[in-house]
Design a protein around this motif. Sequence first.
Motif: not given
Length: 133
Positions: A19, A22-23, A26, A101, A118-119
């Motif tokens: 996560s 991923w974040y 983003l 994504i 969505r994550d």
Amino acid sequence: MAFPGLQHIAITVSDLERSTKWYSALFGADPVLDEDEEGGRFHHAVYALDGGTLLGLHTHQGRESGDRFVEERTGLDHIAFGVGSHADLERWAQKLTELGIAHDGIKKAHYGSGVSFRDPDNIALEFFAAPEG
């Protein structure tokens, strides 16, 4: 007395490393804080967003349920990030596409427009712009 704005949002994730990567992609930034909580009950990676709001990714030292997020369950429905215009939404939709994504494109309503996605834990996220004009 005015009601205060949100200072931070903390979400529990199933795999903090996944996560965080991923974040970070983003947001285009690394966490400003990545540490164990003082009492050792959780570890968090925290991002500083424009406007002063913090978003924290939490892991509870293996005590997470492992269940994927479902907005129909009592609790969080989604998190929306405010953008200034429809043009900003278009840029964010393009960035999501570039990052691989999946999203539903821009959806318009009388109260504003948004791009939903969505994550990795299926947490519902959105870029949202109020109506222009």
